[in-house]
Structure formats: structure tokens, C-alpha cells
Design a protein around this motif. Structure first.
Motif, PDB file in Angstrom:
ATOM      1  N   GLY A 100       8.042  16.228  22.710  1.00  0.00           N
ATOM      2  CA  GLY A 100       7.420  14.910  22.596  1.00  0.00           C
ATOM      3  C   GLY A 100       7.649  14.386  21.197  1.00  0.00           C
ATOM      4  O   GLY A 100       8.408  14.971  20.427  1.00  0.00           O
ATOM      5  N   LEU A 101       7.021  13.261  20.872  1.00  0.00           N
ATOM      6  CA  LEU A 101       7.196  12.665  19.556  1.00  0.00           C
ATOM      7  C   LEU A 101       6.086  13.128  18.624  1.00  0.00           C
ATOM      8  O   LEU A 101       4.946  13.286  19.035  1.00  0.00           O
ATOM      9  N   LEU A 102       6.465  13.332  17.353  1.00  0.00           N
ATOM     10  CA  LEU A 102       5.476  13.715  16.351  1.00  0.00           C
ATOM     11  C   LEU A 102       4.702  12.464  15.939  1.00  0.00           C
ATOM     12  O   LEU A 102       5.297  11.443  15.615  1.00  0.00           O
ATOM     13  N   VAL A 103       3.391  12.538  15.962  1.00  0.00           N
ATOM     14  CA  VAL A 103       2.591  11.414  15.493  1.00  0.00           C
ATOM     15  C   VAL A 103       2.256  11.646  14.026  1.00  0.00           C
ATOM     16  O   VAL A 103       1.605  12.623  13.671  1.00  0.00           O
ATOM     17  N   ASP A 104       2.777  10.752  13.183  1.00  0.00           N
ATOM     18  CA  ASP A 104       2.555  10.901  11.744  1.00  0.00           C
ATOM     19  C   ASP A 104       1.123  10.476  11.408  1.00  0.00           C
ATOM     20  O   ASP A 104       0.538   9.650  12.105  1.00  0.00           O
ATOM     21  N   GLU A 105       0.576  11.071  10.353  1.00  0.00           N
ATOM     22  CA  GLU A 105      -0.781  10.702   9.943  1.00  0.00           C
ATOM     23  C   GLU A 105      -0.765  10.191   8.512  1.00  0.00           C
ATOM     24  O   GLU A 105      -0.696  10.971   7.565  1.00  0.00           O
ATOM     25  N   PRO A 106      -0.792   8.866   8.336  1.00  0.00           N
ATOM     26  CA  PRO A 106      -0.744   8.326   6.979  1.00  0.00           C
ATOM     27  C   PRO A 106      -2.034   8.591   6.212  1.00  0.00           C
ATOM     28  O   PRO A 106      -3.129   8.435   6.754  1.00  0.00           O
ATOM     29  N   THR A 107      -1.870   9.024   4.959  1.00  0.00           N
ATOM     30  CA  THR A 107      -3.039   9.116   4.079  1.00  0.00           C
ATOM     31  C   THR A 107      -2.751   8.260   2.859  1.00  0.00           C
ATOM     32  O   THR A 107      -1.603   8.133   2.431  1.00  0.00           O
ATOM     33  N   ALA A 108      -3.809   7.686   2.299  1.00  0.00           N
ATOM     34  CA  ALA A 108      -3.632   6.730   1.208  1.00  0.00           C
ATOM     35  C   ALA A 108      -3.100   7.422  -0.037  1.00  0.00           C
ATOM     36  O   ALA A 108      -3.420   8.574  -0.317  1.00  0.00           O
ATOM     37  N   ALA A 109      -2.245   6.719  -0.779  1.00  0.00           N
ATOM     38  CA  ALA A 109      -1.746   7.205  -2.058  1.00  0.00           C
ATOM     39  C   ALA A 109      -1.786   6.025  -3.029  1.00  0.00           C
ATOM     40  O   ALA A 109      -2.115   4.902  -2.632  1.00  0.00           O
ATOM     41  N   THR A 110      -1.452   6.306  -4.287  1.00  0.00           N
ATOM     42  CA  THR A 110      -1.515   5.246  -5.300  1.00  0.00           C
ATOM     43  C   THR A 110      -0.161   5.072  -5.962  1.00  0.00           C
ATOM     44  O   THR A 110       0.754   5.873  -5.747  1.00  0.00           O
ATOM     45  N   TRP A 111      -0.047   4.042  -6.780  1.00  0.00           N
ATOM     46  CA  TRP A 111       1.166   3.825  -7.569  1.00  0.00           C
ATOM     47  C   TRP A 111       1.477   5.065  -8.403  1.00  0.00           C
ATOM     48  O   TRP A 111       2.628   5.506  -8.461  1.00  0.00           O
ATOM     49  N   ASP A 112       0.451   5.629  -9.044  1.00  0.00           N
ATOM     50  CA  ASP A 112       0.681   6.805  -9.888  1.00  0.00           C
ATOM     51  C   ASP A 112       1.181   7.990  -9.060  1.00  0.00           C
ATOM     52  O   ASP A 112       2.058   8.733  -9.496  1.00  0.00           O
ATOM     53  N   ASP A 113       0.613   8.157  -7.865  1.00  0.00           N
ATOM     54  CA  ASP A 113       1.116   9.211  -6.971  1.00  0.00           C
ATOM     55  C   ASP A 113       2.601   8.998  -6.691  1.00  0.00           C
ATOM     56  O   ASP A 113       3.393   9.930  -6.685  1.00  0.00           O
ATOM     57  N   ALA A 158       0.870  -1.181   0.000  1.00  0.00           N
ATOM     58  CA  ALA A 158       0.000   0.000   0.000  1.00  0.00           C
ATOM     59  C   ALA A 158       0.904   1.227   0.000  1.00  0.00           C
ATOM     60  O   ALA A 158       2.010   1.191   0.550  1.00  0.00           O
ATOM     61  N   PHE A 159       0.463   2.298  -0.648  1.00  0.00           N
ATOM     62  CA  PHE A 159       1.258   3.533  -0.701  1.00  0.00           C
ATOM     63  C   PHE A 159       0.684   4.541   0.275  1.00  0.00           C
ATOM     64  O   PHE A 159      -0.534   4.681   0.394  1.00  0.00           O
ATOM     65  N   LYS A 160       1.565   5.250   0.988  1.00  0.00           N
ATOM     66  CA  LYS A 160       1.099   6.191   2.012  1.00  0.00           C
ATOM     67  C   LYS A 160       1.883   7.497   1.917  1.00  0.00           C
ATOM     68  O   LYS A 160       3.093   7.497   1.680  1.00  0.00           O
ATOM     69  N   ARG A 161       1.169   8.589   2.137  1.00  0.00           N
ATOM     70  CA  ARG A 161       1.821   9.874   2.362  1.00  0.00           C
ATOM     71  C   ARG A 161       1.796  10.166   3.848  1.00  0.00           C
ATOM     72  O   ARG A 161       0.838   9.811   4.531  1.00  0.00           O
ATOM     73  N   GLY A 162       2.826  10.861   4.316  1.00  0.00           N
ATOM     74  CA  GLY A 162       2.813  11.302   5.707  1.00  0.00           C
ATOM     75  C   GLY A 162       2.930  12.808   5.760  1.00  0.00           C
ATOM     76  O   GLY A 162       2.857  13.491   4.730  1.00  0.00           O
ATOM     77  N   LYS A 163       3.111  13.326   6.960  1.00  0.00           N
ATOM     78  CA  LYS A 163       3.339  14.764   7.112  1.00  0.00           C
ATOM     79  C   LYS A 163       4.679  15.134   6.487  1.00  0.00           C
ATOM     80  O   LYS A 163       5.620  14.344   6.513  1.00  0.00           O
ATOM     81  N   THR A 164       4.774  16.332   5.949  1.00  0.00           N
ATOM     82  CA  THR A 164       6.072  16.803   5.443  1.00  0.00           C
ATOM     83  C   THR A 164       6.420  18.126   6.118  1.00  0.00           C
ATOM     84  O   THR A 164       5.594  18.709   6.824  1.00  0.00           O
ATOM     85  N   GLY A 165       7.638  18.577   5.893  1.00  0.00           N
ATOM     86  CA  GLY A 165       8.096  19.813   6.541  1.00  0.00           C
ATOM     87  C   GLY A 165       8.015  19.694   8.053  1.00  0.00           C
ATOM     88  O   GLY A 165       7.526  20.585   8.742  1.00  0.00           O
ATOM     89  N   ILE A 166       8.533  18.567   8.600  1.00  0.00           N
ATOM     90  CA  ILE A 166       8.295  18.263  10.017  1.00  0.00           C
ATOM     91  C   ILE A 166       9.348  18.857  10.943  1.00  0.00           C
ATOM     92  O   ILE A 166       9.331  18.601  12.137  1.00  0.00           O
ATOM     93  N   GLY A 167      10.272  19.650  10.411  1.00  0.00           N
ATOM     94  CA  GLY A 167      11.205  20.343  11.300  1.00  0.00           C
ATOM     95  C   GLY A 167      12.356  19.472  11.759  1.00  0.00           C
ATOM     96  O   GLY A 167      12.519  18.345  11.302  1.00  0.00           O
ATOM     97  N   THR A 168      13.136  19.999  12.674  1.00  0.00           N
ATOM     98  CA  THR A 168      14.342  19.297  13.104  1.00  0.00           C
ATOM     99  C   THR A 168      14.308  18.927  14.578  1.00  0.00           C
ATOM    100  O   THR A 168      15.330  18.606  15.170  1.00  0.00           O
ATOM    101  N   GLY A 169      13.127  18.967  15.161  1.00  0.00           N
ATOM    102  CA  GLY A 169      12.983  18.452  16.521  1.00  0.00           C
ATOM    103  C   GLY A 169      13.728  19.240  17.587  1.00  0.00           C
ATOM    104  O   GLY A 169      13.852  18.773  18.718  1.00  0.00           O
ATOM    105  N   VAL A 170      14.255  20.419  17.231  1.00  0.00           N
ATOM    106  CA  VAL A 170      14.985  21.186  18.230  1.00  0.00           C
ATOM    107  C   VAL A 170      13.990  21.686  19.276  1.00  0.00           C
ATOM    108  O   VAL A 170      12.984  22.300  18.943  1.00  0.00           O
ATOM    109  N   ASP A 171      14.269  21.386  20.522  1.00  0.00           N
ATOM    110  CA  ASP A 171      13.407  21.772  21.629  1.00  0.00           C
ATOM    111  C   ASP A 171      11.990  21.227  21.533  1.00  0.00           C
ATOM    112  O   ASP A 171      11.068  21.735  22.174  1.00  0.00           O
ATOM    113  N   ALA A 172      11.787  20.137  20.768  1.00  0.00           N
ATOM    114  CA  ALA A 172      10.493  19.443  20.793  1.00  0.00           C
ATOM    115  C   ALA A 172      10.337  18.793  22.160  1.00  0.00           C
ATOM    116  O   ALA A 172      11.309  18.399  22.783  1.00  0.00           O
TER     117      ALA A 172
END
Lengths: 752, 271
Positions: free
Chosen positions: A277-290, A261-275
Motif C-alpha cells: 500500500g502507500l506510506l502515509v507521511d506524517e508532517p511535523t512542524a519545523a522552523t527556519w532554524d531547523d 511553513a516548514f515540515k519534517r516527514g518520516k525518514t528512512g522510508i525504504g524502497t517500497g519493495v513488496d509494499a
């Protein structure tokens, strides 16, 4: 046949007896035989019956037992009085630890206390730490050094396959035709695995070993091909390889149709400086063509500009991965994982293998090594990371209920919010949110990046720090209480290596003085806090009882564990262990009892859709790159003779003399331009700190122009003072092994 | 080929065969004689009482010691080189942390050798090294590709330039004051018991092998040739197949046990 003993009179029988144990150092998990004489370990040989090492050991393994006998072993508990550590009886120190732990929690709230352990822990240690803090005290402030070295590997497996734990195993090395080493100096970090690989090539000269790394190392010289790229470029290179595979129509379309299955996640997620907690990624469906459209941005010619790796080399690598007749093993480790896009890079390497269907079958193996004896998910699985439980996560209601049932506590006792991942833990210590910290079997006062900052945090402020250690280290210098630790052969335990192999060892030598294993330190403190019922273990049977209890978290065939009797009898057992059979290749119904043949040749059961996920992970820039003020890349890493922070290996004379102190390697042309001579002491300066260190030119490795390399084992030259405390926002693993620096000469004209 | 040349080559072959036989007989006699000769007066007793220490490589070795097909460690009729660094029991033990430990590398390496582990250039074949003024010990496991994983050198030796041939210049580089600094003892590590042969079997019986054969299956690499420690050199390397007569003394094997009544072979405790 003449009986072997018949040639000698009885009084001349060899005095040495041999006992099996996994090696204490690194995460390969070699089987050793320990020679015992008069109650002391006196010799080591490789265990010929070990399926990991097959009789081999490396220099660290041969000398490992000497780490038990350092002249300055900590033998008594110590309490800081008037700024000085003073010896006290162990029971008094344990009383004090329990009292301060209780008092701090009552006064500042349950999340003001924390424990930071280690992937050098045994599994029972890690399990009990999680039980005490998450179950009994109700705080998720539990972390181990796995976060520092392996978190991106875990997050990568979790996101691509839905479950932690290696897909293949070391046996892949004996079957692969091509090895691609992704930024890993395997000859020094995992010597015995490297030897196994060379043996594979000796048997079949058609085998090719390709070293893909920022510098020439000992691995490069032994490899068939060495391809150099700039640091942080692995993600871009992996995407470019996928681009070429798709363009050339080498993708395994039916495998993809059935299992991916193909998935997109969050992008532009930064460099975690002074974060915090952990970033929870949110998968969204994608296709072969995507995915094909996404890959268009990763044309090899464009990636050549980013990576410094020639487009022709990228295309050639793609042709090896894409060749249906070659079995390919990709191997990587800490350098790939310690990156602000560590999780994504793991995903991207899996993507290559998933595109061509080279996964979960013998010899086709994307494989992440680990650097610590329980690094191969043994410790994460015990629930000793802030977001995990011995099975599942703290966020999941069902997982919390299961843990509460096994432990016999109300489910509400377990906090559903993850606590502080490693760097946040020390930032909370800095802010005064955490006021009690217990550090065991690891040394954050040497291993954390941006070290000066966290050393300041640990020395200033109103907090109480307990350190359980075998030797004086930078961590014991900031401790209010030091507990003497019994290590390795001095106590019973179970390690778990990178290929999911659990290995048991007995207590075969006596610990020095009052030294006590971490399992019993945790039990003693728990009982002093009034949790006798939760910690009812008996002295000799404790490990067996804990293992039985821990096994109730892993009754499912997907992670079923061997019994302690299995572990005692065998040279390590790989989980899932179902019906007295270990699982070497997961997700493959021919090998894995949890995989169902109804899903075809593979069953990626980790995800609910029984598919492996190809993630669309774009290249994003590094957290810090060289500029005019700091023109060099500095990369750090391990060397063969030393291990970790050197607390054990620097006390072993042969290892110490072989490599007595850290150094910085500089390209000979750069050195000539700067007027730096071999063995001259130079100053390295980054935005975070500076360090005086000996320069080496054309030494054991050769960095290209514009790059430096320094090993990170030496407490007298802590290169971590320079490195960066950014992290991968998803895994929380610090980007701790590279940064931008400048080089200054100490005499005459300073550097650029 | 003409008839006369055939005759000539036949005669040469005959001569060669006769010469070989004579050499072999001498070799055997010399070997046996050396083995049974009493120790020279004034020699301190050694803890490895195998054979009497010969003053120099025994005759037989020159003829039969081969490190690779067609290569002799000491070419016949060539003058024997001065051995500046003969291996002794003391040095043998000094470079091993315990019996069976992989020996340390007691000499400097050039940086390129260090990076690429070019050890086999010398240690696969043996012979005399002008660079180190010593006979080169031969590895018993040349098939192992990456020597520096187990055999460690000393960082401080890396700075020592490769010795020049003049011994007056050469020796102080390694042995002079401030040559190789030693850190204070960081370890409590009493010496273990080194393997010895039971005295009762000396001279009467083929002595058993008192150590593990792991990575040391090729006996001749350590027990013959000019690079071997004199006290553990065999008197009869030409017999080559050592383990026909010499058996391992229990270091690699479990005691013999009979199957139990349940039919399960009892293998004793885990070694």
C-alpha cells in the motif's frame, strides 16, 4: 479584397475539410487540425490557434492519424478458447466480461476484481471506471498508468501545496529567463515545448537553457550549458542549491515569513519493495532554524561527492535561482518522478523556488511535464487511482459522502480503505488475491518494471484478464477476452494536458469493425451488471451528460471546470475556469479567483494554513547502485520518434523506419575497453533478467563512462525486463527507469 | 581617390547598370517564353500543370536566385555541376506521407550531425553539395531551430558511410541490393489528393496557391532554383513578391460571411 474562393470554379474546391483535435500522443497536448477526406483522416497540420503549440507539431503529431489505420487493427472481440483467441460478436464478449466480473466478486470477495486503465484515457473514461468499481462494485482496486509515470509529481504537489494540478502553465516558457531542465531530455520527450523554449531564446538571446542530466542528449546539444550528474542525485543537488541560497543570504525572507511553513516527514522510508500500500507521511512542524541546520548536511562540496556534479556548478545554479532579476523555470518529468525518493525530489525542487519566492507568477515556475494525453491530472482528478475520488480521497468521510450524493448511492458503499496501488495490484494478481483484471488503453505487459515477474504472474494462476486494445500487444497475449477499442478521433472525448488544459475532440472518423470507445465499453458492462440506473447515458449525448455529472465534483472555484460548450468552442480551457476566465497561475490572487488577496500577494490555499510547505527531505541512497557484479548504470527513457510501448508508433512507417528497434548506447571508451563495436549485439544482464540488444556508440546521445541508455518503446527488446520494481513509498511510483547492469559480449570473452 | 580612378569607377558603374538592365530584360523574355512554350513532344501529362518542365535551371534563376544576402545558389560563370539526384514530382511525393507533411530526410547523416541537427549548414543557404552530388533544397523556415523534431531520417541510412566521390562506389551504397530494407506494409494508407491548379486558369491568370502556407511562407525556396522540382519552378523568380499576384485558394481561409443580425460575426464551422 478578392474572395479566396472566386479564383476557382466550384467543382475544384479542396476536398479536404479540417477539424480540431488535441494530439493523441504524449502529454504536451498540441492542437492539431485533422484533414478529412471521404470519412478518413488523410492529413495533419499544426493548429495555428492552439495556445499550446501555436501551429507547431512534432513528427509524431504529423503522422499520428496513421495510427488509426494499421493493417492489424483489432476489429472484433476475441475470446480465448483452447489457448487461442477466437473472434466472437462484441455483445457476447461483453456478456462474458460482465458474467466473470460478477461471478469473481461473489466467489472471492469484492476486492478480488480490479481495473487498470490509463492516462491515455479520456476524462469520461476514467470517471466511469471509478464510478463502476468504487461506486457500484465497492472496491478501490482502480489504478491507471498515471501511477507509473506521474504519481510522484502528484504526491509532490499534494505535500508541498496541498493540491494536485500544475501551479503555472506553458506560458511561463515565453516569460522565463533561465530554464533548468532536471534530468529531462525535453527535445525528445516534449518536442514542441522544447521548440517553444528555443523560440524564447531566439527572441531574447540572454535567455539561458541549462541541461542537468546523467547523459548528453539531443537536449544537451541545443542547451547553453550541460551539467552531468549520476542518476538519483537530483534530490541531493536540489538540497545543495538550497544550502548555497541560504548561505549566501539569497532567500526571500519576507516571502518565507508570509507564505511558508516548514515540515519534517518520516525518514528512512525504504524502497517500497513488496509494499502492499502507500506510506502515509506524517508532517511535523519545523522552523527556519531547523531547516538551516538540516541544510548543513548538503554543502555543495559534499554533494559533489554524491552527485558527481562539481560544487562550482551547484553554486552557479544557486546563483541563477537566487538572482532576483531572473525569472527561473524548472522543468522535470518521469526520470525525477520514477525514483524511490520521487516525492521528496519533487518537494526539494519546489523548496528552491519557495526559498527565493519564484513560484506562481509568470515565468517563475517549477513545472512537471507529463507523458500521456490525460496525464496532467485529468485522470487522477476523475478518481481513477486507488486512493482518490473525483474530488478528494476515499479515506475522507466528507469526500465519500459527496461522491455518494452525486452518484445516488449510500455512502457506505464506498470503501474507506485504499485498494492496491499499481505494483501491489500485480503482486496481488501474482498471489491470487486478485482474480479478475480489466486492462484498458495501456500495456502493463511491456511497461511494468521487473517485467518477467509480472508477465509470469499474468500467464500463470487462476484468473481472468480482459484487455481493451486497438492493436495486438504483449497484453493481448495474456488476455482471456480482447475487446476492440475505438481510439481518439473514432470516439468523442476530453484530454487534460500538463498545464491543466482540457481539450475536447469529436468523433470524426468511423471506428473499424465492432470497435467501441472505452466509455461505452464501461457503460455496456455496467448495464449488464444491473447498474442501468447509475449509467443512464444516451448514445450521442453520453460525453456531455458525463461531463455535466463530473462537473458537480468540481463546483468549487479551486477546481471549477468549463462546460462542454466552452470546450467545444475553444482550443482547450485551463481549469480552474471561473466566470469564463481560465486560471494560468494558481495561488496568485491576480490570476486565480480562488486565491484571496487577504493573504497577501500569494494564497497557498491548498493547505489549511494557507501556506506552501518546505519539507526537510534528506538525501537517501538509491534502491540499487552499480557494483562489481553489475558495474553499469542503465537508464531508460523515451525517444522522439516512438511513443509509449510503440503499439501505435511502430505501425507508422515513417516513425518505424526512423527508429525501428531499441538499442543500448554505451560510452565509446567503455565500448573500447570491452571490445564492443558499433551495431554489435550485446547482452545486458541485471539481477532480474537479461536482454540481447544492439549496441550504439556515439549515436543520438552519449552516456558518460559507466552509464548506458536504452529506450523503452520496443516490445521486441523490452528493457523493462532488467529494471527494478522498487517504488517511492509515498507515491507508489515505481523506480522504473534506472538500475545496475553488466554488459556481456555474445562472442569471445564476456564483459566484466 | 584620384580623378581618373573616379572616372573609371563611374564608367564601371554605368557598364554594370546597363548590363543589369540587359540581363533583366533577357530574364523576363526568357521567363515569359518558357512559360508559354508548348510541352516538348512525348512528355507525359503531369498532374501539376504549372509551367513546362525546363531541362535545366532556367537562365533567369542564375542571376536572381539568392538564398541569403550576397550568396548566389549558383555563382555566375561557374560550370553547373552534374546533378545526380534531381528532384522530381515522384521523389517529392515519395518523401511526404501526405500533401503538406514535413518531408523525410532522404540521405544519411553523420552521427555528429544527427545529434546536433546541423541541417542549416547546408539547407539554410542552398547551393551544390559535392557530398550528395545534388543541389541542396532550401528550408522555408530557417528560424526553426531543431529540424529533427519534424523531419525524420531512416535509421538504416545511419549505417551507410558518407558517399565517396566515385559514382561507381557511391551509388550501390544506397541503391544496391540489401541497401535499405523495407518492412512489410503495416498500414492501410491510400494516397490523398495532391494539390493541383485548375486547368482553366493556366496561362491566362496568375494561378492561385493550391496549398497551405503554414511553414511555407517563403515561396522561392521550393519554387525556384536548381534544387526545386522542375515542374513547380516559377518562370519569373526575379519578381520575388509572389503573393502580389498569387492568392491562396481557400486552404488557409474561411469563406467570407457577413455579420449576422445579432452583430456576432459568423465565422463558419471550426476549420
Amino acid at each position: 479584397m478578392v474572395p479566396a474562393g472566386a479564383l476557382q470554379p466550384p467543382d475544384r474546391q479542396p476536398a479536404v475539410t479540417w477539424k480540431k483535435a488535441p494530439c493523441r500522443l504524449c502529454g504536451v497536448g498540441c492542437g492539431l487540425l485533422i484533414g478529412l477526406e471521404n470519412g478518413r483522416a488523410v492529413a495533419v497540420k499544426g493548429d495555428p490557434d492552439s495556445p499550446v503549440s501555436k501551429g507547431l507539431a512534432c513528427a509524431k503529431g504529423y503522422y499520428s492519424v496513421q495510427a488509426l489505420y494499421g493493417a492489424d487493427r483489432i476489429k472484433r472481440a476475441m475470446v480465448r478458447q483452447g489457448g487461442k483467441l477466437t473472434e466472437v460478436p462484441l455483445s457476447k464478449a461483453l456478456d462474458l466480461v460482465a458474467a466473470r466480473l460478477q461471478e469473481t466478486g461473489q466467489k472471492h470477495g469484492k476486492d478480488s476484481v480490479a481495473i487498470y486503465g490509463s492516462a491515455q484515457w479520456t476524462v469520461p473514461d476514467a470517471y466511469l471506471a471509478a464510478k463502476l468499481f468504487k461506486g457500484a462494485l465497492g472496491t478501490n482496486n482502480v489504478e491507471t498508468s498515471s501511477r507509473l509515470y506521474a504519481a510522484s509529481a502528484m504526491a509532490g504537489l499534494q505535500s508541498s501545496f496541498g493540491l494536485d494540478g500544475a501551479i503555472g502553465c506553458y506560458d511561463d516558457i515565453d516569460q522565463a529567463d533561465v530554464f533548468v531542465l532536471w534530468d529531462i531530455n525535453l527535445a525528445e520527450t516534449d518536442p514542441v515545448l522544447f521548440s517553444r523554449m528555443l523560440e524564447r531564446r531566439r527572441v531574447d538571446p540572454a535567455v539561458r537553457i541549462i541541461d542537468l542530466a546523467p547523459r548528453l542528449s539531443r537536449t544537451s546539444y541545443a542547451a547553453d550549458h550541460s551539467l552531468l550528474h549520476v542518476p538519483h542525485a537530483a534530490l541531493a543537488i536540489a538540497n545543495a542549491i538550497c544550502n548555497e541560497i541560504v548561505t549566501r543570504k539569497w532567500a526571500h525572507r519576507s516571502f518565507i515569513a508570509d507564505h511558508i511553513a516548514f515540515k519534517r516527514g518520516k525518514t528512512g522510508i525504504g524502497t517500497g519493495v513488496d509494499a502492499d500500500g502507500l506510506l502515509v507521511d506524517e508532517p511535523t512542524a519545523a522552523t527556519w532554524d531547523d531547516y538551516v541546520r538540516f541544510l548543513a548536511a548538503s554543502d555543495p562540496d559534499q554533494v559533489q561527492q554524491i552527485s558527481g556534479l562539481a560544487a562550482a556548478s551547484i553554486r552557479w545554479l544557486a546563483s541563477l535561482y537566487g538572482d532576483p532579476l531572473r525569472k527561473v523555470m524548472s522543468i522535470w518529468g518521469r526520470n525525477v518522478n520514477q525514483d524511490v525518493r520521487g516525492t521528496w525530489t519533487n518537494n526539494a525542487i519546489y523548496n528552491i523556488h519557495l526559498l527565493v519566492g519564484k513560484v506562481a507568477s509568470p515565468g517563475n515556475s517549477p513545472f512537471c511535464t507529463t507523458g500521456q494525453p490525460s496525464g496532467g491530472c485529468a485522470v487522477h482528478d476523475a478518481g481513477s487511482l486507488t486512493d482518490t475520488l473525483a474530488s478528494g480521497t476515499v479515506q475522507n468521510q466528507g469526500d465519500r459522502q459527496h461522491a455518494a450524493d452525486v452518484w445516488g448511492i449510500p455512502a457506505e458503499k464506498i470503501d474507506p480503505r485504499p485498494g492496491a496501488p499499481l505494483l501491489s495490484m500485480f503482486r496481488r494478481l501474482e498471489r491470487g488475491d486478485i482474480r479478475f483484471l480489466w486492462i484498458l488503453a495501456t500495456d502493463p505487459m511491456l511497461s511494468l518494471p521487473n517485467l518477467d515477474r509480472y508477465r509470469r504472474a499474468a500467464t500463470k494462476g487462476d484468473h481472468f484478464i480482459v484487455v481493451s486494445e486497438a492493436y495486438p500487444t504483449p497484453a493481448t497475449e495474456v488476455a482471456d477476452v480482447v475487446l476492440p477499442a475505438a481510439i481518439w478521433l473514432e470516439r468523442e472525448g476530453i484530454y487534460g494536458n500538463a498545464e491543466r488544459r482540457l481539450q475536447h475532440f469529436d468523433a470524426i472518423v468511423a471506428p473499424p469493425g465492432d470497435a467501441l470507445g472505452d466509455t461505452w465499453q464501461l457503460i455496456e458492462v455496467a448495464r449488464r451488471l444491473g447498474f442501468e440506473k447509475l449509467f443512464p447515458y444516451e448514445s450521442k449525448a453520453a460525453v456531455e451528460q458525463i461531463w455535466e455529472e463530473y462537473g458537480r465534483f468540481h463546483a468549487d472555484p479551486r477546481s471549477q471546470l468549463p462546460t462542454i460548450a466552452d470546450l467545444r468552442a475553444q482550443r482547450g480551457v485551463m481549469w480552474p475556469y471561473v466566470g469564463a476566465r481560465e486560471t494560468r497561475w494558481r495561488y496568485n490572487p491576480r490570476h486565480d479567483p480562488a486565491a484571496e488577496a487577504t493573504h497577501g500577494d500569494y494564497d497557498f490555499y491548498g493547505h489549511p494554513d494557507h501556506r506552501a510547505w518546505i519539507w526537510l527531505r534528506p538525501y537517501e541512497p538509491a534502491a540499487e547502485t552499480p557494483d562489481e557484479a553489475y558495474p553499469f548504470w542503465l537508464t531508460t527513457g523515451a525517444v522522439l520518434e516512438q511513443w509509449g510501448g510503440g503499439a501505435m508508433t511502430q505501425r507508422i512507417p515513417t516513425l518505424h523506419h526512423a527508429l525501428p528497434h531499441a538499442y543500448v548506447e554505451i560510452n565509446d571508451e567503455d565500448a573500447a575497453n570491452l571490445g564492443i563495436r558499433n551495431h554489435e549485439t550485446v547482452r545486458l544482464v541485471s539481477r532480474r533478467g537479461s536482454l540481447e540488444i544492439e549496441a550504439r556508440i556515439n549515436y543520438r546521445s552519449q552516456p558518460p563512462r559507466g552509464q548506458l541508455f536504452a529506450p523503452c518503446f520496443d516490445e521486441n527488446h523490452p528493457v523493462q525486463r532488467l529494471t527494478l520494481d522498487a517504488c517511492c513509498p509515498i507515491s507508489g511510483q515505481p523506480d522504473a527507469s534506472k538500475c545496475a547492469v553488466r554488459v556481456e559480449r555474445l562472442t569471445g570473452r564476456s564483459g566484466p | 581617390m584620384t580623378a581618373s580612378s573616379r572616372n573609371l569607377s563611374g564608367a564601371l558603374l554605368g557598364l554594370f547598370l546597363i548590363a543589369s538592365a540587359v540581363v533583366a530584360v533577357i530574364a523576363l523574355r526568357v521567363g515569359v517564353k518558357r512559360a508559354l512554350a508548348p510541352p516538348p513532344p512525348g512528355t507525359a501529362p503531369l498532374s501539376i500543370p504549372l509551367v513546362t518542365a525546363p531541362a535545366e535551371p532556367i537562365q533567369a534563376e542564375e542571376q536572381v536566385f539568392r538564398t541569403a544576402p550576397g550568396v548566389l545558389a549558383i555563382p555566375p560563370n561557374e560550370p553547373r555541376e552534374r546533378q545526380a539526384h534531381p528532384r522530381t514530382v515522384k521523389t517529392y511525393r515519395f518523401i511526404r506521407a501526405f500533401p503538406g507533411a514535413p518531408p523525410r530526410i532522404p540521405h544519411a547523416l553523420r552521427p555528429d550531425e544527427f545529434r546536433t541537427a546541423a541541417c542549416r549548414t547546408c539547407h539554410q543557404r542552398g547551393g551544390y553539395s559535392l557530398r550528395f552530388a545534388a543541389y541542396v533544397p532550401v528550408t522555408p523556415h530557417p528560424e526553426r531551430g531543431i529540424c529533427l523534431q519534424c523531419h525524420l531520417g531512416e535509421d538504416s541510412l545511419m549505417a551507410v558511410p558518407v558517399p565517396a566521390m566515385d559514382p561507381n562506389l557511391r551509388c550501390p551504397q544506397c541503391h544496391g541490393s540489401g541497401g535499405v530494407p523495407r518492412a512489410a506494409a503495416t498500414l492501410t494508407w491510400p494516397t490523398s489528393v495532391w494539390p493541383t491548379i485548375p486547368s482553366t486558369t493556366e496561362g491566362e491568370f496568375p494561378p492561385p496557391i493550391p496549398h497551405s502556407l503554414q511553414f511555407r511562407e517563403n515561396c522561392l525556396t521550393c519554387h525556384s532554383g536548381p534544387s526545386a522540382v522542375a515542374q513547380i519552378r516559377t518562370s519569373h523568380p526575379e519578381r520575388a513578391d509572389c503573393r502580389t499576384c498569387h492568392l491562396t485558394a481557400g486552404t488557409d481561409t474561411l469563406p467570407f460571411v457577413r455579420p449576422t443580425a445579432s452583430g456576432v460575426l459568423q465565422t463558419g464551422s471550426v476549420p
